[in-house]
Design a protein around this motif. Structure first.
Motif, PDB file in Angstrom:
ATOM      1  N   ARG A   1       0.695  -1.261   0.080  1.00  0.00           N
ATOM      2  CA  ARG A   1      -0.117   0.039   0.035  1.00  0.00           C
ATOM      3  C   ARG A   1       0.887   1.439  -0.102  1.00  0.00           C
ATOM      4  NH1 ARG A   1      -2.289  -2.558   4.136  1.00  0.00           N
ATOM      5  NH2 ARG A   1      -1.814  -0.753   5.587  1.00  0.00           N
ATOM      6  N   SER A   2       2.045   1.108   0.739  1.00  0.00           N
ATOM      7  CA  SER A   2       2.627   2.453   0.793  1.00  0.00           C
ATOM      8  C   SER A   2       3.493   2.762  -0.362  1.00  0.00           C
ATOM      9  CB  SER A   2       3.869   2.176   2.039  1.00  0.00           C
ATOM     10  OG  SER A   2       4.664   1.393   2.030  1.00  0.00           O
ATOM     11  N   THR A   3       3.721   1.679  -0.922  1.00  0.00           N
ATOM     12  CA  THR A   3       4.480   1.779  -2.532  1.00  0.00           C
ATOM     13  C   THR A   3       3.599   2.223  -3.434  1.00  0.00           C
ATOM     14  OG1 THR A   3       6.000  -0.398  -1.867  1.00  0.00           O
ATOM     15  CG2 THR A   3       5.878   0.480  -4.089  1.00  0.00           C
ATOM     16  N   ARG A   4       2.562   1.803  -3.247  1.00  0.00           N
ATOM     17  CA  ARG A   4       1.420   2.198  -4.218  1.00  0.00           C
ATOM     18  C   ARG A   4       1.158   3.871  -4.183  1.00  0.00           C
ATOM     19  NH1 ARG A   4      -1.765  -1.613  -3.622  1.00  0.00           N
ATOM     20  NH2 ARG A   4      -1.260  -2.649  -5.425  1.00  0.00           N
ATOM     21  N   TRP A   5       1.022   4.123  -2.764  1.00  0.00           N
ATOM     22  CA  TRP A   5       0.906   5.723  -2.431  1.00  0.00           C
ATOM     23  C   TRP A   5       2.146   6.451  -2.973  1.00  0.00           C
ATOM     24  CZ3 TRP A   5       3.127   9.510   0.126  1.00  0.00           C
ATOM     25  CH2 TRP A   5       2.580  10.498   0.578  1.00  0.00           C
ATOM     26  N   LEU A   6       3.254   5.961  -2.704  1.00  0.00           N
ATOM     27  CA  LEU A   6       4.573   6.876  -2.905  1.00  0.00           C
ATOM     28  C   LEU A   6       4.431   6.817  -4.452  1.00  0.00           C
ATOM     29  CD1 LEU A   6       6.720   4.944  -0.530  1.00  0.00           C
ATOM     30  CD2 LEU A   6       6.506   7.612  -0.615  1.00  0.00           C
ATOM     31  N   ALA A   7       4.314   5.888  -5.372  1.00  0.00           N
ATOM     32  CA  ALA A   7       4.434   5.652  -6.854  1.00  0.00           C
ATOM     33  C   ALA A   7       3.261   6.861  -7.361  1.00  0.00           C
ATOM     34  CB  ALA A   7       4.142   4.605  -7.410  1.00  0.00           C
ATOM     35  N   ARG A   8       2.123   6.817  -6.866  1.00  0.00           N
ATOM     36  CA  ARG A   8       1.226   7.871  -7.344  1.00  0.00           C
ATOM     37  C   ARG A   8       1.522   9.166  -6.772  1.00  0.00           C
ATOM     38  NH1 ARG A   8      -4.358   4.302  -5.573  1.00  0.00           N
ATOM     39  NH2 ARG A   8      -4.188   2.690  -7.247  1.00  0.00           N
ATOM     40  N   SER A   9       2.251   9.387  -5.712  1.00  0.00           N
ATOM     41  CA  SER A   9       2.632  10.485  -5.452  1.00  0.00           C
ATOM     42  C   SER A   9       3.924  11.236  -6.199  1.00  0.00           C
ATOM     43  CB  SER A   9       2.821  10.616  -3.805  1.00  0.00           C
ATOM     44  OG  SER A   9       1.913  10.076  -3.086  1.00  0.00           O
ATOM     45  N   GLY A  10       4.422  10.365  -7.115  1.00  0.00           N
ATOM     46  CA  GLY A  10       5.625  11.002  -7.965  1.00  0.00           C
ATOM     47  C   GLY A  10       7.008  10.258  -7.591  1.00  0.00           C
ATOM     48  N   VAL A  11       6.877   9.504  -6.728  1.00  0.00           N
ATOM     49  CA  VAL A  11       8.378   8.921  -6.584  1.00  0.00           C
ATOM     50  C   VAL A  11       8.424   7.873  -7.664  1.00  0.00           C
ATOM     51  CG1 VAL A  11       9.776   7.427  -4.755  1.00  0.00           C
ATOM     52  CG2 VAL A  11       7.990   9.444  -3.866  1.00  0.00           C
ATOM     53  N   ARG A  12       9.750   7.701  -7.871  1.00  0.00           N
ATOM     54  CA  ARG A  12      10.029   7.058  -9.208  1.00  0.00           C
ATOM     55  C   ARG A  12      11.557   6.161  -8.757  1.00  0.00           C
ATOM     56  NH1 ARG A  12       5.957   7.973  -9.854  1.00  0.00           N
ATOM     57  NH2 ARG A  12       4.787   8.596 -11.843  1.00  0.00           N
ATOM     58  N   GLN A  13      12.032   6.424  -7.547  1.00  0.00           N
ATOM     59  CA  GLN A  13      13.176   5.435  -6.964  1.00  0.00           C
ATOM     60  C   GLN A  13      12.789   5.070  -5.599  1.00  0.00           C
ATOM     61  OE1 GLN A  13      17.077   7.446  -8.689  1.00  0.00           O
ATOM     62  NE2 GLN A  13      16.187   8.925  -7.669  1.00  0.00           N
ATOM     63  N   PHE A  14      13.204   3.780  -5.499  1.00  0.00           N
ATOM     64  CA  PHE A  14      12.840   2.907  -4.156  1.00  0.00           C
ATOM     65  C   PHE A  14      14.252   2.324  -3.808  1.00  0.00           C
ATOM     66  CE2 PHE A  14       8.951   3.748  -6.267  1.00  0.00           C
ATOM     67  CZ  PHE A  14       8.254   4.156  -5.165  1.00  0.00           C
ATOM     68  N   LEU A  15      14.510   2.242  -2.583  1.00  0.00           N
ATOM     69  CA  LEU A  15      15.628   1.451  -1.976  1.00  0.00           C
ATOM     70  C   LEU A  15      15.105   0.796  -0.524  1.00  0.00           C
ATOM     71  CD1 LEU A  15      18.546   0.772  -1.292  1.00  0.00           C
ATOM     72  CD2 LEU A  15      18.931   2.761  -0.164  1.00  0.00           C
ATOM     73  N   ASP A  16      14.976  -0.768  -0.994  1.00  0.00           N
ATOM     74  CA  ASP A  16      14.160  -1.646  -0.010  1.00  0.00           C
ATOM     75  C   ASP A  16      15.470  -2.340   0.571  1.00  0.00           C
ATOM     76  OD1 ASP A  16      12.117  -2.941   1.291  1.00  0.00           O
ATOM     77  OD2 ASP A  16      12.354  -4.494  -0.530  1.00  0.00           O
ATOM     78  N   ILE A  17      15.524  -2.128   1.968  1.00  0.00           N
ATOM     79  CA  ILE A  17      16.518  -2.779   2.623  1.00  0.00           C
ATOM     80  C   ILE A  17      15.800  -3.803   3.659  1.00  0.00           C
ATOM     81  CG2 ILE A  17      18.438  -2.576   4.464  1.00  0.00           C
ATOM     82  CD1 ILE A  17      18.773   0.406   3.375  1.00  0.00           C
ATOM     83  N   GLY A  18      16.252  -4.979   3.732  1.00  0.00           N
ATOM     84  CA  GLY A  18      15.664  -5.959   4.491  1.00  0.00           C
ATOM     85  C   GLY A  18      14.688  -6.471   3.706  1.00  0.00           C
ATOM     86  N   THR A  19      15.106  -6.796   2.608  1.00  0.00           N
ATOM     87  CA  THR A  19      13.886  -7.084   1.463  1.00  0.00           C
ATOM     88  C   THR A  19      13.367  -8.567   1.529  1.00  0.00           C
ATOM     89  OG1 THR A  19      15.330  -6.157  -0.395  1.00  0.00           O
ATOM     90  CG2 THR A  19      13.907  -7.994  -1.087  1.00  0.00           C
ATOM     91  N   GLY A  20      14.203  -9.582   2.156  1.00  0.00           N
ATOM     92  CA  GLY A  20      13.606 -10.810   2.358  1.00  0.00           C
ATOM     93  C   GLY A  20      13.435 -11.752   1.354  1.00  0.00           C
ATOM     94  N   ILE A  21      13.110 -12.864   1.381  1.00  0.00           N
ATOM     95  CA  ILE A  21      12.882 -13.898   0.172  1.00  0.00           C
ATOM     96  C   ILE A  21      11.616 -13.466  -0.494  1.00  0.00           C
ATOM     97  CG2 ILE A  21      12.380 -16.061  -0.340  1.00  0.00           C
ATOM     98  CD1 ILE A  21      13.691 -16.873   2.524  1.00  0.00           C
ATOM     99  N   PRO A  22      11.739 -13.421  -1.758  1.00  0.00           N
ATOM    100  CA  PRO A  22      10.787 -12.745  -2.682  1.00  0.00           C
ATOM    101  C   PRO A  22       9.477 -13.358  -2.680  1.00  0.00           C
ATOM    102  CG  PRO A  22      12.658 -13.045  -3.982  1.00  0.00           C
ATOM    103  CD  PRO A  22      12.887 -13.806  -2.776  1.00  0.00           C
TER     104      PRO A  22
END
Length: 271
Positions: free
Chosen positions: A64-85
């Protein structure tokens, strides 16, 4: 156990003690875990049967937060502690909204590296990369991120269900400040974190069991959690239990309505 990926040197996977990423995978019903992870996971379930719900709630918050951020114009993401896909992954959410989004994943567990190919299947317009590094080494994290992300433009730093595995002795709050200091104004900090505020006895027992198995669990209060966002501008509704943060942006997680999920989540903007 030694794992070999084509074109890469062998990586050692320690199966003698549980690892949070593999336990998380077990909670989500995955297969990329070992008996030691399942055994500890079952001990956590005995203390609180809602632990798998908590894992799914954290995952849903990320979506949900990624969707909100992308809709808000964010185009770069750094995800630390990704975990198993586990699909949908962060880049799939971001690139569904913005096909040109760039995503860097980062984790320190070799088994995540072994599955990194699943994290790299992004859109032709965007870019996804995987970085093997530990949040406790922010210099290495940012050195790798710079190869993919333009740090003169806003970046969303995602720390989902990670910081409760980083002790105060390891300087959890300082690590977040150092990472965010590398990012420009307009960047965002996204965090979820477990707490003992709602289940003190069960949380104390869980902390002790994990410590005996060599896993740090640093449960923090609402006040301690909120400190991660000092100097940043919280996005409404501010600090909240994770499933109550913009629930309209995703599908509800079965079981999340059964009482308070013992954790907090928030998104904040660097001004």
């Amino acid at each position: 156990m030694e794992f070999v990926m084509s074109g890469r040197p062998p990586v050692e996977i320690d199966t003698s003690k549980p690892h949070p990423a593999r336990m998380y995978d077990w909670y989500l019903g995955g297969k990329d875990n070992y008996p030691v992870d399942e055994a500890m996971g079952r001990q956590m379930l005995a203390l609180d049967p809602r632990v798998p719900v908590m894992a799914r709630v954290n995952r849903a918050f990320m979506q949900r937060s990624t969707r909100w951020l992308a809709r808000s114009g964010v185009r770069q993401f750094l995800d630390i502690g990704t975990g198993i896909p586990t699909e949908p992954n962060l880049h799939q959410i971001a690139q569904e909204v913005a096909p040109d989004a760039r995503v860097v994943y980062c984790d320190n567990d070799p088994i995540v590296l072994a599955h990194a190919a699943a994290l790299l299947r992004g859109t032709p317009e965007g870019r996804t990369e995987y970085l093997q590094a530990d949040v406790r080494d922010p210099d290495a994290v940012m050195e790798g991120a710079r190869k993919v992300l333009d740090l003169s433009r806003p970046v969303a730093l995602s720390l989902i269900a990670l910081l409760h595995f980083v002790s105060d002795q390891d300087g959890a709050h300082d690590l977040v400040r150092r990472l965010m200091a590398e990012l420009p104004s307009g960047s965002y900090l996204v965090v979820t974190h477990a707490t003992a505020d709602f289940t003190p006895e069960e949380s104390k027992a869980a902390t002790e069991k994990l410590k005996a198995a060599g896993v740090t669990l640093a449960l923090r209060s609402r006040e301690e959690f909120t400190r991660f966002f000092d100097g940043f501008e919280l996005v409404e509704p501010g600090v909240e239990v994770p499933h109550r943060w913009h629930p309209e942006l995703g599908e509800p997680v079965p079981g999340q309505e059964d009482g308070i999920i013992p954790g907090y989540g928030a998104v904040a903007r660097k001004v």
